[in-house]
Design an enzyme around this catalytic site. Sequence first.
Site, PDB file in Angstrom:
ATOM      1  N   ASP A  21       0.791  -1.235   0.000  1.00 46.84           N
ATOM      2  CA  ASP A  21       0.000   0.000   0.000  1.00 46.84           C
ATOM      3  C   ASP A  21       0.827   1.290   0.000  1.00 46.84           C
ATOM      4  O   ASP A  21       0.257   2.371   0.120  1.00 46.84           O
ATOM      5  CB  ASP A  21      -0.987   0.060   1.188  1.00 46.84           C
ATOM      6  CG  ASP A  21      -2.260  -0.711   0.893  1.00 46.84           C
ATOM      7  OD1 ASP A  21      -2.465  -1.071  -0.288  1.00 46.84           O
ATOM      8  OD2 ASP A  21      -3.043  -0.954   1.820  1.00 46.84           O
ATOM      9  N   LYS A  24       3.513   1.072  -4.852  1.00 52.42           N
ATOM     10  CA  LYS A  24       4.394   0.492  -5.876  1.00 52.42           C
ATOM     11  C   LYS A  24       3.692   0.357  -7.224  1.00 52.42           C
ATOM     12  O   LYS A  24       4.246   0.727  -8.258  1.00 52.42           O
ATOM     13  CB  LYS A  24       4.884  -0.908  -5.427  1.00 52.42           C
ATOM     14  CG  LYS A  24       5.697  -0.885  -4.162  1.00 52.42           C
ATOM     15  CD  LYS A  24       6.104  -2.280  -3.733  1.00 52.42           C
ATOM     16  CE  LYS A  24       4.928  -3.143  -3.293  1.00 52.42           C
ATOM     17  NZ  LYS A  24       4.226  -2.656  -2.091  1.00 52.42           N
ATOM     18  N   THR A  25       2.488  -0.177  -7.187  1.00 52.58           N
ATOM     19  CA  THR A  25       1.778  -0.420  -8.444  1.00 52.58           C
ATOM     20  C   THR A  25       1.331   0.902  -9.074  1.00 52.58           C
ATOM     21  O   THR A  25       1.447   1.097 -10.288  1.00 52.58           O
ATOM     22  CB  THR A  25       0.585  -1.368  -8.196  1.00 52.58           C
ATOM     23  OG1 THR A  25       1.088  -2.550  -7.559  1.00 52.58           O
ATOM     24  CG2 THR A  25      -0.096  -1.759  -9.494  1.00 52.58           C
ATOM     25  N   HIS A  84       3.050  -8.123  -0.504  1.00 57.08           N
ATOM     26  CA  HIS A  84       2.503  -8.989   0.517  1.00 57.08           C
ATOM     27  C   HIS A  84       3.478 -10.101   0.902  1.00 57.08           C
ATOM     28  O   HIS A  84       4.163 -10.670   0.046  1.00 57.08           O
ATOM     29  CB  HIS A  84       1.187  -9.569  -0.002  1.00 57.08           C
ATOM     30  CG  HIS A  84       0.349 -10.157   1.072  1.00 57.08           C
ATOM     31  ND1 HIS A  84       0.505 -11.436   1.496  1.00 57.08           N
ATOM     32  CD2 HIS A  84      -0.631  -9.605   1.821  1.00 57.08           C
ATOM     33  CE1 HIS A  84      -0.378 -11.660   2.471  1.00 57.08           C
ATOM     34  NE2 HIS A  84      -1.070 -10.560   2.669  1.00 57.08           N
TER      35      HIS A  84
HETATM   36  P1  GDP Z   1       1.211  -1.144  -3.461  1.00 57.51           P
HETATM   37  O1  GDP Z   1       0.541  -2.140  -2.559  1.00 57.51           O
HETATM   38  O2  GDP Z   1       2.523  -0.695  -2.894  1.00 57.51           O
HETATM   39  O3  GDP Z   1       1.319  -1.601  -4.876  1.00 57.51           O
HETATM   40  O4  GDP Z   1       0.284   0.180  -3.435  1.00 57.51           O
HETATM   41  P2  GDP Z   1      -0.807   0.674  -4.488  1.00 57.51           P
HETATM   42  O5  GDP Z   1      -0.160   1.231  -5.697  1.00 57.51           O
HETATM   43  O6  GDP Z   1      -1.815  -0.388  -4.676  1.00 57.51           O
HETATM   44  O7  GDP Z   1      -1.410   1.922  -3.699  1.00 57.51           O
HETATM   45  C1  GDP Z   1      -2.035   1.766  -2.419  1.00 57.51           C
HETATM   46  C2  GDP Z   1      -2.968   2.923  -2.139  1.00 57.51           C
HETATM   47  O8  GDP Z   1      -2.230   4.136  -2.029  1.00 57.51           O
HETATM   48  C3  GDP Z   1      -3.997   3.149  -3.238  1.00 57.51           C
HETATM   49  O9  GDP Z   1      -5.213   3.488  -2.641  1.00 57.51           O
HETATM   50  C4  GDP Z   1      -3.434   4.314  -4.015  1.00 57.51           C
HETATM   51  O10 GDP Z   1      -4.403   5.081  -4.669  1.00 57.51           O
HETATM   52  C5  GDP Z   1      -2.739   5.117  -2.927  1.00 57.51           C
HETATM   53  N1  GDP Z   1      -1.619   5.879  -3.477  1.00 57.51           N
HETATM   54  C6  GDP Z   1      -0.651   5.386  -4.286  1.00 57.51           C
HETATM   55  N2  GDP Z   1       0.218   6.365  -4.632  1.00 57.51           N
HETATM   56  C7  GDP Z   1      -0.215   7.496  -4.019  1.00 57.51           C
HETATM   57  C8  GDP Z   1       0.273   8.843  -4.018  1.00 57.51           C
HETATM   58  O11 GDP Z   1       1.263   9.195  -4.611  1.00 57.51           O
HETATM   59  N3  GDP Z   1      -0.443   9.729  -3.268  1.00 57.51           N
HETATM   60  C9  GDP Z   1      -1.553   9.382  -2.586  1.00 57.51           C
HETATM   61  N4  GDP Z   1      -2.168  10.330  -1.904  1.00 57.51           N
HETATM   62  N5  GDP Z   1      -2.028   8.128  -2.583  1.00 57.51           N
HETATM   63  C10 GDP Z   1      -1.380   7.194  -3.295  1.00 57.51           C
HETATM   64 MG    MG Z   2       0.859  -3.438  -5.718  1.00 54.97          MG
END
Ligand code: GDP
Ligand code: MG
Length: 389
Positions: A21, A24-25, A84
């Site tokens: 979260d 990354k994606t 995860h």
């Molecule tokens: P991952 O698990 O690392 O791949 O994270 P995700 O890309 O799925 O992002 C997790 C959450 O963080 C999602 O709800 C995104 O919309 C939010 N998020 C990701 N990047 C940003 C950012 O640069 N700013 C903000 N405010 N939220 C973000």
């Molecule tokens: Mg991800």
Amino acid sequence: AKQAYVRTKPHLNIGTMGHVDHGKTTLTAAITKVLSDRGTGAFVPFDRIDRAPEEAARGITITIAHVEYETGTRHYAHIDMPGHADFIKNMVTGAAQVDGAILVVSAVDGVMPQTAEHVLLARQVGVEHVVVALNKADAGEEELTELVELEVRELLTAHGYPGDTLPVVRVSGLRALEGDPRWTGAIEALLDAVDTWVPVPERYLDAPFLLPVENVLTITGRGTVVTGAVERGTVRVGDKVEVLGAGTETVVTGVETFGKPMEEAQAGDNVALLLRGVPRDAVRRGHIVAVPGSLTPRRRFTATVRLLSTREGGRRTPVTSGYRPQFYLRTADVAGEVALGEDGIALPGDTVTLDVGLDHAVPLETGLGFAVREGGRTVGAGTVTRVGG
Ligand code: GDP
Ligand code: MG
């Protein structure tokens, strides 16, 4: 006919890592967005990177997503590593092949357990170069962001990275995806940092060809395809190869990268190889495609292993001779038994030398990194120091 892959720039493999979260994606999608606007890549939206969990669970698709793009100076294959804990196995096997990593840390949340675990694993599997994306900088307060930056630099230093000097770039994947120029500019700055900080690695092009199989697919009417990153050497259509694990020799009848046919695949390339006359169920992840006769599978080796501390997610109890974990070597997952030296006991957090007898033979060599897992979690990471014995 499909457009052929033309090698005009050095190819590098990079990956995102970091706590779930932290973005990354989203950042991966944002990078493809910025580069597609620049005309050197295709936009890959978030939901195409973050593949449906049920697909991953069935094990038929790639559980780590690859996207490809070009900067001014390089061609990149970018792996979005799942954060995860259940997918650490893929983090390990994926990280083993990246030339550099983008450590994504949320400026709002700071260093979290998986941040630390990924840095540790990256170090253990030999990822030499890390660039930090301090993500969600749109939402973080300036003072807090400063603190998070210090915290990340400290963490990296503690694991042997040049934490004081490596690039830390404040980005917002989310705002960049929305096209906000301030934040698309930040993505450009991050890519510049990757271009300059991560060197083009030395590729072992002259060594005999070796590819650890990551996935196996069937293409109707064409046959069985294996995918993975070429570890060393080169391969062309018409080359004879051996599939270790499947116990078969065959001929490569197709070589592609990201859907484009290529004349020759080289060490470092992510490729799909079409194999003549090999039944789909004869080949599995963990098998190795190589020049016939160039490798000898072995069962016994000596290794230096660092057992994760309990706090890092490792075991709670010591390890003694007779301990039987799983060993993740290249893309293979093999059970084995451990013998410890004189003391006969190792505690979580210790670095120890131990002898391993695998349940079945795989190609081994000095310097090969591996992960030690049990019950679905990583409990250690090691390096082969001697083969045989
Ligand atoms: P991952 O698990 O690392 O791949 O994270 P995700 O890309 O799925 O992002 C997790 C959450 O963080 C999602 O709800 C995104 O919309 C939010 N998020 C990701 N990047 C940003 C950012 O640069 N700013 C903000 N405010 N939220 C973000
Ligand atoms: Mg991800």
